[in-house]
Write a protein that holds these residues in place. Structure first.
Motif, PDB file in Angstrom:
ATOM      1  N   GLN A 235       0.818  -1.141  -0.146  1.00  0.00           N
ATOM      2  CA  GLN A 235       0.055  -0.183   0.004  1.00  0.00           C
ATOM      3  C   GLN A 235       0.839   1.142  -0.113  1.00  0.00           C
ATOM      4  OE1 GLN A 235      -2.714   0.372   3.223  1.00  0.00           O
ATOM      5  NE2 GLN A 235      -3.937  -1.327   2.702  1.00  0.00           N
ATOM      6  N   THR A 236       0.653   2.113  -0.978  1.00  0.00           N
ATOM      7  CA  THR A 236       1.446   3.708  -0.800  1.00  0.00           C
ATOM      8  C   THR A 236       0.785   4.313   0.148  1.00  0.00           C
ATOM      9  OG1 THR A 236       1.754   3.321  -3.262  1.00  0.00           O
ATOM     10  CG2 THR A 236       1.904   5.528  -1.911  1.00  0.00           C
ATOM     11  N   VAL A 237       1.663   4.578   1.310  1.00  0.00           N
ATOM     12  CA  VAL A 237       1.130   5.626   2.096  1.00  0.00           C
ATOM     13  C   VAL A 237       1.807   6.967   2.270  1.00  0.00           C
ATOM     14  CG1 VAL A 237       0.323   3.536   3.859  1.00  0.00           C
ATOM     15  CG2 VAL A 237       2.763   4.395   4.023  1.00  0.00           C
ATOM     16  N   GLN A 238       2.890   7.096   1.420  1.00  0.00           N
ATOM     17  CA  GLN A 238       3.593   8.381   1.194  1.00  0.00           C
ATOM     18  C   GLN A 238       4.135   8.517  -0.179  1.00  0.00           C
ATOM     19  OE1 GLN A 238       7.045   8.636   4.070  1.00  0.00           O
ATOM     20  NE2 GLN A 238       7.810  10.347   2.589  1.00  0.00           N
ATOM     21  N   LEU A 239       3.275   9.404  -0.732  1.00  0.00           N
ATOM     22  CA  LEU A 239       3.484   9.350  -2.462  1.00  0.00           C
ATOM     23  C   LEU A 239       4.769   9.786  -3.090  1.00  0.00           C
ATOM     24  CD1 LEU A 239       0.171  11.453  -3.207  1.00  0.00           C
ATOM     25  CD2 LEU A 239       0.764   9.106  -3.891  1.00  0.00           C
ATOM     26  N   ASP A 240       5.421  10.588  -2.103  1.00  0.00           N
ATOM     27  CA  ASP A 240       6.931  10.978  -2.245  1.00  0.00           C
ATOM     28  C   ASP A 240       7.985  10.245  -1.305  1.00  0.00           C
ATOM     29  OD1 ASP A 240       6.248  12.104  -0.056  1.00  0.00           O
ATOM     30  OD2 ASP A 240       7.080  13.982  -0.698  1.00  0.00           O
ATOM     31  N   GLY A 241       7.455   9.150  -1.025  1.00  0.00           N
ATOM     32  CA  GLY A 241       8.412   8.192  -0.321  1.00  0.00           C
ATOM     33  C   GLY A 241       9.413   7.358  -0.819  1.00  0.00           C
ATOM     34  N   PRO A 242      10.443   6.886  -0.102  1.00  0.00           N
ATOM     35  CA  PRO A 242      11.477   5.957  -0.853  1.00  0.00           C
ATOM     36  C   PRO A 242      11.028   4.769  -1.551  1.00  0.00           C
ATOM     37  CG  PRO A 242      11.077   5.423   1.536  1.00  0.00           C
ATOM     38  CD  PRO A 242      10.135   6.560   1.281  1.00  0.00           C
ATOM     39  N   PRO A 243      11.846   4.645  -2.701  1.00  0.00           N
ATOM     40  CA  PRO A 243      11.437   3.435  -3.576  1.00  0.00           C
ATOM     41  C   PRO A 243      11.353   2.104  -2.938  1.00  0.00           C
ATOM     42  CG  PRO A 243      13.559   4.175  -3.968  1.00  0.00           C
ATOM     43  CD  PRO A 243      13.227   5.250  -2.866  1.00  0.00           C
ATOM     44  N   CYS A 244      10.787   1.326  -3.458  1.00  0.00           N
ATOM     45  CA  CYS A 244      10.392   0.017  -2.847  1.00  0.00           C
ATOM     46  C   CYS A 244      10.871  -0.755  -4.037  1.00  0.00           C
ATOM     47  CB  CYS A 244       8.871   0.048  -2.574  1.00  0.00           C
ATOM     48  SG  CYS A 244       8.769  -1.941  -1.921  1.00  0.00           S
ATOM     49  N   ASP A 245      11.219  -2.053  -3.817  1.00  0.00           N
ATOM     50  CA  ASP A 245      11.606  -3.103  -4.805  1.00  0.00           C
ATOM     51  C   ASP A 245      10.601  -3.446  -5.614  1.00  0.00           C
ATOM     52  OD1 ASP A 245      14.249  -2.933  -4.145  1.00  0.00           O
ATOM     53  OD2 ASP A 245      14.272  -4.875  -2.623  1.00  0.00           O
ATOM     54  N   CYS A 246       9.523  -3.345  -5.349  1.00  0.00           N
ATOM     55  CA  CYS A 246       8.076  -3.565  -5.985  1.00  0.00           C
ATOM     56  C   CYS A 246       7.913  -2.703  -7.156  1.00  0.00           C
ATOM     57  CB  CYS A 246       6.950  -3.717  -5.167  1.00  0.00           C
ATOM     58  SG  CYS A 246       6.329  -2.197  -4.527  1.00  0.00           S
ATOM     59  N   GLY A 247       8.757  -1.565  -7.117  1.00  0.00           N
ATOM     60  CA  GLY A 247       8.621  -0.549  -8.227  1.00  0.00           C
ATOM     61  C   GLY A 247       7.790   0.703  -7.757  1.00  0.00           C
ATOM     62  N   GLY A 248       7.147   0.614  -6.648  1.00  0.00           N
ATOM     63  CA  GLY A 248       6.478   1.878  -6.012  1.00  0.00           C
ATOM     64  C   GLY A 248       7.373   2.641  -5.272  1.00  0.00           C
ATOM     65  N   HIS A 249       6.584   3.584  -4.723  1.00  0.00           N
ATOM     66  CA  HIS A 249       7.339   4.519  -3.727  1.00  0.00           C
ATOM     67  C   HIS A 249       6.350   4.726  -2.306  1.00  0.00           C
ATOM     68  CE1 HIS A 249       9.581   5.664  -7.249  1.00  0.00           C
ATOM     69  NE2 HIS A 249      10.475   6.093  -6.649  1.00  0.00           N
ATOM     70  N   GLY A 250       7.159   4.899  -1.500  1.00  0.00           N
ATOM     71  CA  GLY A 250       6.246   5.080  -0.020  1.00  0.00           C
ATOM     72  C   GLY A 250       5.565   3.867   0.307  1.00  0.00           C
ATOM     73  N   CYS A 251       5.879   2.792  -0.009  1.00  0.00           N
ATOM     74  CA  CYS A 251       5.229   1.472   0.264  1.00  0.00           C
ATOM     75  C   CYS A 251       5.220   1.358   2.012  1.00  0.00           C
ATOM     76  CB  CYS A 251       5.506   0.473  -0.188  1.00  0.00           C
ATOM     77  SG  CYS A 251       5.138   0.064  -2.111  1.00  0.00           S
TER      78      CYS A 251
END
Length: 394
Positions: A244-260
């Motif tokens: 789940q994205t809880v921080q739109l400008d957060g750190p990158p995640c290995d899943c390809g998203g950010h702020g997971c």
């Protein structure tokens, strides 16, 4: 877990009715249950119950457990499940550890094994290790029904194939279930680690109708039970709470998203900020409660079990601050048998120092006893229930 105890007296549903009877014998435990009680609880006729129990006794699944005084007439014969009539193997294939165990039909752990493992070593070496450990458990000839395997998701439960496990792309599309079944010569069921743990919890007596099992270990995910049934989703991918994205400008995640949720929570764990990790976990749990209107949140996983009071109290505080009344508890306390740990008071149950690994996952160190490592065995026990549950109509 939801049970429909309305038996049907037609030949086409003999196996269904037998499963109803077996499940009541399972939940009755060693004290057992009488044929009359079985008939009352299932809605089957006494004659149908007598036929079913006679067949189950002939198959070695049921035995007499003595007699019990009745309110009138002769004492009732009490029946019990013969737990030693068959065994299941549970395998928890984690990112850095392999846990295997053997349970009897009642789900009681007979033998447990644990060893370090690198999921990134490749499918061949890892499945070699699984084959070796299962072989060690089954040496000596116990009557093994099958092997349940639980690993990080996402994966396709129906085909037995993992998807893009975060940080381990080499597992994507590999036919894990098919290969292990060929290697072991036994039926194999593959599911997510969180689903396996949730299934185990759902099968305990007086389980709530809906709850979320939230697992924080080398990753973060959830197993969901709604209306008494495990929710896998149409593509068996439900419960990926960690992404789940809880921080739109957060750190990158290995899943390809950010702020997971996962990358934020494990980063806090890696910094030693467990109270902050609990607050982040609470935000994810609150989202589940609001979205699904669940009755209870149960926490588990090695990071939680290292500081149960911090996480239970922290998540509870977040929910209470949002006006959410769903109770928060520790899965190891709610589950039955094999690896329960004390919690709620803030005392650690293992000497676990969680540090951030190279891929952002938390890696636990220390412990030394069976409960001190991993998740206390909840996922591996749940994996065994992937095999056992259908016997009891679950």
């Amino acid at each position: 877990m939801k049970t429909d105890l309305d038996g049907v007296n037609v030949p086409a549903l003999r196996s269904h009715n037998a499963a109803l009877v077996l499940d009541l014998l399972r939940t009755a435990g060693e004290p057992g249950i009488s044929r009359l009680e079985l008939a009352e609880r299932t809605g089957l006729t006494p004659q149908a119950v007598s036929k079913i129990t006679a067949r189950l006794r002939a198959e070695g699944l049921v035995a007499e457990a003595g007699r019990r005084a009745s309110t009138g007439g002769k004492p009732r014969t009490v029946l019990r499940l013969v737990a030693s009539a068959g065994y299941a193997v549970g395998v928890h294939l984690d990112r850095d550890e392999l846990t295997t165990l053997l349970t009897d039909l009642a789900g009681t752990v007979v033998t447990r094994r644990r060893r370090g493992l690198d999921l990134g070593a490749g499918t061949g070496p890892v499945l070699d290790a699984v084959t070796e450990e299962v072989g060690a458990l089954t040496a000596g000839g116990p009557d093994v029904i099958g092997v349940g395997v639980a690993m990080p998701g996402p994966l396709d439960h129906r085909s037995g194939v993992p998807g893009r496990v975060t940080g381990f792309p080499q597992w994507d599309g590999h036919p894990v279930r098919e290969e292990l079944a060929r290697r072991l010569g036994l039926p194999v069921v593959l599911d997510k680690d969180t689903n396996a743990a949730a299934l185990r919890l759902a099968l305990r007596p007086a389980a709530p109708g809906s709850f979320a099992y939230v697992h924080l270990g080398t990753g973060l995910g959830a197993g969901l039970v709604l209306g008494g049934a495990l929710l896998r989703g149409d593509r068996t991918g439900a419960g990926e709470l960690g992404h789940q994205t809880v921080q739109l400008d957060g750190p990158p995640c290995d899943c390809g998203g950010h702020g997971c949720l996962e990358v934020l929570c494990l980063a806090a764990v890696g910094r030693g900020e467990l109270a902050e990790a609990a607050r982040i976990l609470g935000a994810g749990a609150a989202n589940l409660v609001r979205l699904l209107d669940i009755d209870q949140v149960l926490l588990g996983g090695r990071v939680v079990l290292a500081a149960p009071g911090v996480f239970v109290d922290g998540v509870r505080e977040v929910l209470a601050g949002l006006g959410l009344t769903a109770p928060v508890g520790l899965a190891a306390e709610a589950g039955a048998g094999g690896g329960a740990v004390a919690g709620g008071g803030g005392g650690a149950v293992a000497d676990v120092g969680a540090v951030a690994g190279g891929d952002g996952d938390a890696v636990a160190h220390g412990g030394g006893d069976a409960v001190g490592h991993g998740d206390g065995g909840a996922v591996a026990e749940g994996a065994a229930w992937l095999i056992l549950a259908p016997i009891f109509g679950k």
